[in-house]
Design a protein around this motif. Structure first.
Motif, PDB file in Angstrom:
ATOM      1  N   SER A 135      -1.675  -1.367  -4.061  1.00 56.68           N
ATOM      2  CA  SER A 135      -2.808  -0.491  -3.747  1.00 56.68           C
ATOM      3  C   SER A 135      -2.300   0.929  -3.564  1.00 56.68           C
ATOM      4  CB  SER A 135      -3.516  -0.968  -2.475  1.00 56.68           C
ATOM      5  OG  SER A 135      -4.046  -2.262  -2.641  1.00 56.68           O
ATOM      6  N   VAL A 136      -2.934   1.850  -4.259  1.00 63.59           N
ATOM      7  CA  VAL A 136      -2.548   3.257  -4.187  1.00 63.59           C
ATOM      8  C   VAL A 136      -3.745   4.038  -3.652  1.00 63.59           C
ATOM      9  CG1 VAL A 136      -1.611   5.233  -5.421  1.00 63.59           C
ATOM     10  CG2 VAL A 136      -1.077   2.904  -6.192  1.00 63.59           C
ATOM     11  N   SER A 137      -3.592   4.538  -2.441  1.00 58.39           N
ATOM     12  CA  SER A 137      -4.717   5.209  -1.791  1.00 58.39           C
ATOM     13  C   SER A 137      -4.211   6.141  -0.701  1.00 58.39           C
ATOM     14  CB  SER A 137      -5.661   4.177  -1.181  1.00 58.39           C
ATOM     15  OG  SER A 137      -6.698   4.813  -0.460  1.00 58.39           O
ATOM     16  N   SER A 138      -4.937   7.213  -0.500  1.00 53.89           N
ATOM     17  CA  SER A 138      -4.598   8.127   0.586  1.00 53.89           C
ATOM     18  C   SER A 138      -5.377   7.768   1.849  1.00 53.89           C
ATOM     19  CB  SER A 138      -4.882   9.572   0.169  1.00 53.89           C
ATOM     20  OG  SER A 138      -6.228   9.724  -0.248  1.00 53.89           O
ATOM     21  N   LEU A 183       0.845  -1.193   0.000  1.00 59.91           N
ATOM     22  CA  LEU A 183       0.000   0.000   0.000  1.00 59.91           C
ATOM     23  C   LEU A 183       0.879   1.242   0.000  1.00 59.91           C
ATOM     24  CD1 LEU A 183      -2.764   1.413   0.349  1.00 59.91           C
ATOM     25  CD2 LEU A 183      -2.449   1.140   2.835  1.00 59.91           C
ATOM     26  N   VAL A 184       0.539   2.196  -0.857  1.00 57.09           N
ATOM     27  CA  VAL A 184       1.318   3.429  -0.948  1.00 57.09           C
ATOM     28  C   VAL A 184       0.365   4.577  -1.240  1.00 57.09           C
ATOM     29  CG1 VAL A 184       1.768   3.172  -3.426  1.00 57.09           C
ATOM     30  CG2 VAL A 184       3.382   4.451  -1.989  1.00 57.09           C
ATOM     31  N   GLN A 185       0.738   5.756  -0.836  1.00 53.93           N
ATOM     32  CA  GLN A 185      -0.070   6.941  -1.104  1.00 53.93           C
ATOM     33  C   GLN A 185       0.148   7.416  -2.539  1.00 53.93           C
ATOM     34  OE1 GLN A 185       0.911   9.895   1.866  1.00 53.93           O
ATOM     35  NE2 GLN A 185      -0.468   8.979   3.369  1.00 53.93           N
ATOM     36  N   PRO A 186      -0.810   8.121  -3.094  1.00 54.09           N
ATOM     37  CA  PRO A 186      -0.617   8.676  -4.443  1.00 54.09           C
ATOM     38  C   PRO A 186       0.654   9.509  -4.512  1.00 54.09           C
ATOM     39  CG  PRO A 186      -2.896   8.884  -3.785  1.00 54.09           C
ATOM     40  CD  PRO A 186      -2.162   8.384  -2.575  1.00 54.09           C
ATOM     41  N   GLY A 187       1.381   9.320  -5.612  1.00 53.20           N
ATOM     42  CA  GLY A 187       2.650  10.006  -5.775  1.00 53.20           C
ATOM     43  C   GLY A 187       3.831   9.228  -5.255  1.00 53.20           C
ATOM     44  N   GLY A 188       3.561   8.147  -4.549  1.00 55.21           N
ATOM     45  CA  GLY A 188       4.632   7.342  -3.991  1.00 55.21           C
ATOM     46  C   GLY A 188       5.227   6.362  -4.983  1.00 55.21           C
TER      47      GLY A 188
END
Length: 123
Positions: free
Chosen positions: A120-123, A11-16
């Motif tokens: 998964s890309v989510s804030s 899992l990573v935040q957008p832009g990561g």
């Protein structure tokens, strides 16, 4: 027999950024195509990036400039570096490797899939 083992994802935040790897093992004689595909929920599996042995990588338009595929022929491993990740990159990522291996009796060729890893890309 041949085995493909994927690692990375998460899992990573957008832009990561995230990095995936896929190592092929077994009595491998040669490897030609190595690539990454992804399948988002409710969608068909699609090509993300691929690199032939000694050739130029190609990328899906949606990831050009953000993802980089590379391979280490000595380690029978393919990598996918993913930068500037977007929510729409969320999917299960699969490596696909076209190779020839020795079965103990004869040489066999085919394309094999890794087990898949969730990105998964989510804030």
């Amino acid at each position: 027999q041949v085995q493909l083992v994927e690692s990375g994802g998460g899992l990573v935040q957008p832009g990561g950024s995230l990095s995936l790897s896929c190592a092929a093992s077994g009595s491998i004689a040669s490897i030609n195509h190595m690539g990454w595909y992804r399948q988002a929920a409710g969608k068909q599996r699609e090509l993300v990036a691929a690199v032939p042995r000694g050739g130029t990588p190609n990328y899906a338009d949606s990831v050009k400039g953000r993802f980089t595929i590379s391979r280490d022929n000595a380690k029978n491993t393919v990598y996918l570096q993913m930068n500037s990740l977007k929510p729409e990159d969320t999917a299960v990522y699969y490596c696909n490797v076209a190779l020839t291996y020795f079965s103990g009796i004869t040489y066999k060729s085919g394309a094999y899939w890794g087990q898949g890893t969730q990105v998964s890309v989510s804030s």
